[in-house]
Design an enzyme around this catalytic site. Sequence first.
Site, PDB file in Angstrom:
ATOM      1  N   GLU A 116       0.966 109.965  62.209  1.00  0.00           N
ATOM      2  CA  GLU A 116       2.167 110.148  61.517  1.00  0.00           C
ATOM      3  C   GLU A 116       2.702 111.092  62.170  1.00  0.00           C
ATOM      4  O   GLU A 116       2.784 111.776  62.743  1.00  0.00           O
ATOM      5  CB  GLU A 116       1.735 109.970  59.835  1.00  0.00           C
ATOM      6  CG  GLU A 116       2.120 108.669  59.182  1.00  0.00           C
ATOM      7  CD  GLU A 116       3.427 107.997  59.322  1.00  0.00           C
ATOM      8  OE1 GLU A 116       4.382 108.891  59.656  1.00  0.00           O
ATOM      9  OE2 GLU A 116       3.523 106.872  59.217  1.00  0.00           O
ATOM     10  N   ARG A 166      15.588 103.425  56.573  1.00  0.00           N
ATOM     11  CA  ARG A 166      14.562 104.304  56.165  1.00  0.00           C
ATOM     12  C   ARG A 166      15.283 105.432  55.318  1.00  0.00           C
ATOM     13  O   ARG A 166      14.509 106.288  54.988  1.00  0.00           O
ATOM     14  CB  ARG A 166      13.737 104.563  57.400  1.00  0.00           C
ATOM     15  CG  ARG A 166      12.655 103.381  57.607  1.00  0.00           C
ATOM     16  CD  ARG A 166      11.946 103.546  58.619  1.00  0.00           C
ATOM     17  NE  ARG A 166      10.739 102.829  58.875  1.00  0.00           N
ATOM     18  CZ  ARG A 166      11.035 101.858  59.547  1.00  0.00           C
ATOM     19  NH1 ARG A 166      12.068 101.406  59.945  1.00  0.00           N
ATOM     20  NH2 ARG A 166       9.837 100.855  59.683  1.00  0.00           N
ATOM     21  N   ASP A 213     -20.126 106.286  27.802  1.00  0.00           N
ATOM     22  CA  ASP A 213     -19.474 106.996  27.089  1.00  0.00           C
ATOM     23  C   ASP A 213     -18.145 107.614  27.598  1.00  0.00           C
ATOM     24  O   ASP A 213     -17.990 107.795  28.847  1.00  0.00           O
ATOM     25  CB  ASP A 213     -20.418 108.284  27.077  1.00  0.00           C
ATOM     26  CG  ASP A 213     -19.672 109.702  26.228  1.00  0.00           C
ATOM     27  OD1 ASP A 213     -18.693 109.296  25.625  1.00  0.00           O
ATOM     28  OD2 ASP A 213     -19.967 110.750  26.088  1.00  0.00           O
ATOM     29  N   GLU A 261      10.817  96.796  50.176  1.00  0.00           N
ATOM     30  CA  GLU A 261      10.043  97.910  50.422  1.00  0.00           C
ATOM     31  C   GLU A 261      10.804  99.129  49.667  1.00  0.00           C
ATOM     32  O   GLU A 261      11.673  99.627  49.803  1.00  0.00           O
ATOM     33  CB  GLU A 261       9.958  98.455  51.932  1.00  0.00           C
ATOM     34  CG  GLU A 261       9.088  99.647  52.172  1.00  0.00           C
ATOM     35  CD  GLU A 261       9.238 100.443  53.586  1.00  0.00           C
ATOM     36  OE1 GLU A 261       8.370 100.658  54.049  1.00  0.00           O
ATOM     37  OE2 GLU A 261      10.374 100.360  53.954  1.00  0.00           O
ATOM     38  N   GLU A 311       1.647 101.219  51.750  1.00  0.00           N
ATOM     39  CA  GLU A 311       1.297 102.116  53.169  1.00  0.00           C
ATOM     40  C   GLU A 311       1.086 103.753  52.656  1.00  0.00           C
ATOM     41  O   GLU A 311       1.899 104.390  52.437  1.00  0.00           O
ATOM     42  CB  GLU A 311       2.299 101.956  54.082  1.00  0.00           C
ATOM     43  CG  GLU A 311       2.798 100.663  54.382  1.00  0.00           C
ATOM     44  CD  GLU A 311       3.874 100.526  55.011  1.00  0.00           C
ATOM     45  OE1 GLU A 311       4.180  99.504  56.019  1.00  0.00           O
ATOM     46  OE2 GLU A 311       4.887 101.311  55.194  1.00  0.00           O
ATOM     47  N   HIS A 360       4.886 104.056  50.860  1.00  0.00           N
ATOM     48  CA  HIS A 360       5.916 102.867  50.833  1.00  0.00           C
ATOM     49  C   HIS A 360       5.212 101.444  50.164  1.00  0.00           C
ATOM     50  O   HIS A 360       4.118 101.315  50.622  1.00  0.00           O
ATOM     51  CB  HIS A 360       6.443 102.589  51.845  1.00  0.00           C
ATOM     52  CG  HIS A 360       7.034 103.893  52.723  1.00  0.00           C
ATOM     53  ND1 HIS A 360       7.167 104.022  54.179  1.00  0.00           N
ATOM     54  CD2 HIS A 360       7.516 105.019  52.302  1.00  0.00           C
ATOM     55  CE1 HIS A 360       7.616 105.250  54.368  1.00  0.00           C
ATOM     56  NE2 HIS A 360       7.913 106.018  53.251  1.00  0.00           N
ATOM     57  N   GLU A 385      -1.914 107.539  59.132  1.00  0.00           N
ATOM     58  CA  GLU A 385      -1.887 106.346  58.166  1.00  0.00           C
ATOM     59  C   GLU A 385      -2.806 105.075  58.756  1.00  0.00           C
ATOM     60  O   GLU A 385      -2.797 105.034  60.066  1.00  0.00           O
ATOM     61  CB  GLU A 385      -0.415 105.710  58.113  1.00  0.00           C
ATOM     62  CG  GLU A 385      -0.187 104.751  57.407  1.00  0.00           C
ATOM     63  CD  GLU A 385       1.346 103.951  57.220  1.00  0.00           C
ATOM     64  OE1 GLU A 385       1.402 102.964  57.277  1.00  0.00           O
ATOM     65  OE2 GLU A 385       2.240 105.001  57.192  1.00  0.00           O
ATOM     66  N   ARG A 435      10.408 102.917  48.566  1.00  0.00           N
ATOM     67  CA  ARG A 435       9.844 103.940  49.542  1.00  0.00           C
ATOM     68  C   ARG A 435       9.604 104.934  48.826  1.00  0.00           C
ATOM     69  O   ARG A 435       9.090 106.033  49.320  1.00  0.00           O
ATOM     70  CB  ARG A 435      11.125 104.289  50.813  1.00  0.00           C
ATOM     71  CG  ARG A 435      11.214 102.996  51.484  1.00  0.00           C
ATOM     72  CD  ARG A 435      12.095 103.384  52.887  1.00  0.00           C
ATOM     73  NE  ARG A 435      11.990 104.326  53.654  1.00  0.00           N
ATOM     74  CZ  ARG A 435      10.923 104.488  54.684  1.00  0.00           C
ATOM     75  NH1 ARG A 435      10.314 103.311  54.812  1.00  0.00           N
ATOM     76  NH2 ARG A 435      10.889 105.488  55.290  1.00  0.00           N
ATOM     77  N   GLU A 446       0.172 107.268  53.157  1.00  0.00           N
ATOM     78  CA  GLU A 446      -0.146 108.310  54.155  1.00  0.00           C
ATOM     79  C   GLU A 446      -1.030 109.496  53.674  1.00  0.00           C
ATOM     80  O   GLU A 446      -0.955 109.667  52.609  1.00  0.00           O
ATOM     81  CB  GLU A 446       1.288 108.827  54.727  1.00  0.00           C
ATOM     82  CG  GLU A 446       2.231 107.614  55.477  1.00  0.00           C
ATOM     83  CD  GLU A 446       3.596 108.285  55.356  1.00  0.00           C
ATOM     84  OE1 GLU A 446       4.233 107.706  56.267  1.00  0.00           O
ATOM     85  OE2 GLU A 446       4.159 109.179  54.619  1.00  0.00           O
TER      86      GLU A 446
END
Length: 473
Positions: A215, A342, A52, A361, A131, A272, A223, A363, A133
């Site tokens: 982290e 970054r 259901d 990447e 990745e 990321h 992480e 982010r 965290e």
Amino acid sequence: MTTPQEVLKRIQDDKIQLIDLKFIDTVGTWQHLTLYQNQIDETAFTDGVPFDGSSIRGWKAINESDMTMVLDPNTAWIDPFMEVPTLSIICSIKEPRTGEWYNRCPRVIAQKAIDYLVSTGLGDTAFFGPEAEFFIFDSARFAQTANEGYYFIDSEEGAWNSGKLEKGKPNLGYKPRFKEGYFPVSPTDSFQDIRTEMLLTMAQLGVPIEKHHHEVATGGQCELGFKFGKLIEAADWLMIYKYVIKNVAKKYGKTVTFMPKPIFGDNGSGMHCHQSIWRDGQPLFAGDKYAGLSDMGLYYIGGLLKHAPALLAITNPSTNSYKRLVPGYEAPVNLAYSQGNRSASIRIPLSGTNPKAKRLEFRCPDATSNPYLAFAAMLCAGLDGIKNKIHPGEPLDKNIYELSPEELAKVPSTPGSLELALQALEKDHAFLTESGVFTEDFIENWIDYKLGNEVKQLQLRPHPYEFYLYYDA
């Protein structure tokens, strides 16, 4: 590849009595149904097991609630958190009336994204490496009633506890300072053994593990890392990742959250996402352009940047997401790209000369997103960039956080709230629907659900800080 016959043989040979069927709802939470082993046969892997679906968030109304879970034999593993040996299998959802795959099932949407990639002839495989965290807390209390609203989270690692009188034991003083949790050794990092158990448990379940570490933030931010995988495979692994981390933490009397911004004044938790497209076993993002990228890689970035405001309604789908996406906490609020930088929302990692390592990447995303939807949406945005040759412009090889106000004003930024992201999605979603990966029904339902159940609900309620600002008005 594992066949249904092999799974059924394993059930018999290992005398497994219970089969736990897991599937993901719209917003990204695993749901499950446990069956006795005699309820599973070969038809469960083709026609599915009925259930259901009327109470599943974002799904059909009660008059259209009969659905079936179709087992994926490649996802079978023994659940380490159940007392009786139980085989866990991940499922996708079908409509029993038509036999068609359900267009609101996130795992089905992810498969449609791969089918679309293949149909374009641009590639046959999309790899993703998320990745995610998270924070490990000792307690989490929160409530919202007519006359009160609060949250209280705590961690022995919290910098705010440096002067606390610990119950029954001395305060040893090893607390990571704000923004200084990356990454000291024990005893300041107090989660080494917990993270190790999390990582090795993931490996037992077939996730290709790589690493773990503390982290940046105080209060238990961590992480774990696993190898990149094909789109659906990577999303499956991420769901196992979250399941394992939460249950191992519970075993230690801890609690885990993937909320992007649970702590005021320190870094938030992102996810990321590394990504690339391959064809016939060859990487297609490696070339002789900027940062060793190909034209295809640059155009993919162009698609992500063009559609980012709308994309974030899916990759950053919580109101809390936009408390992370603010300047000052290494958050990727600037819609630009750069190599090894970054402070840009898209980074091209400095991965050496091996073309197989060439990737980008993105982010911005966080782990409140549904990974099947997030990966599918990012792929659609990137493919739109490739098909339409959307060049991302010049890279921004500077620390964007140190730009002058005049320079910064020229850099587009992420939406300031979930409501703004949803408005962007309402205006810009053809890149998701023209391909048939997402349907208009799904987009409309997603926007309505998020506005009605999250955005407007938060707007209705007083905030504790408002009492600080306005109580004496």
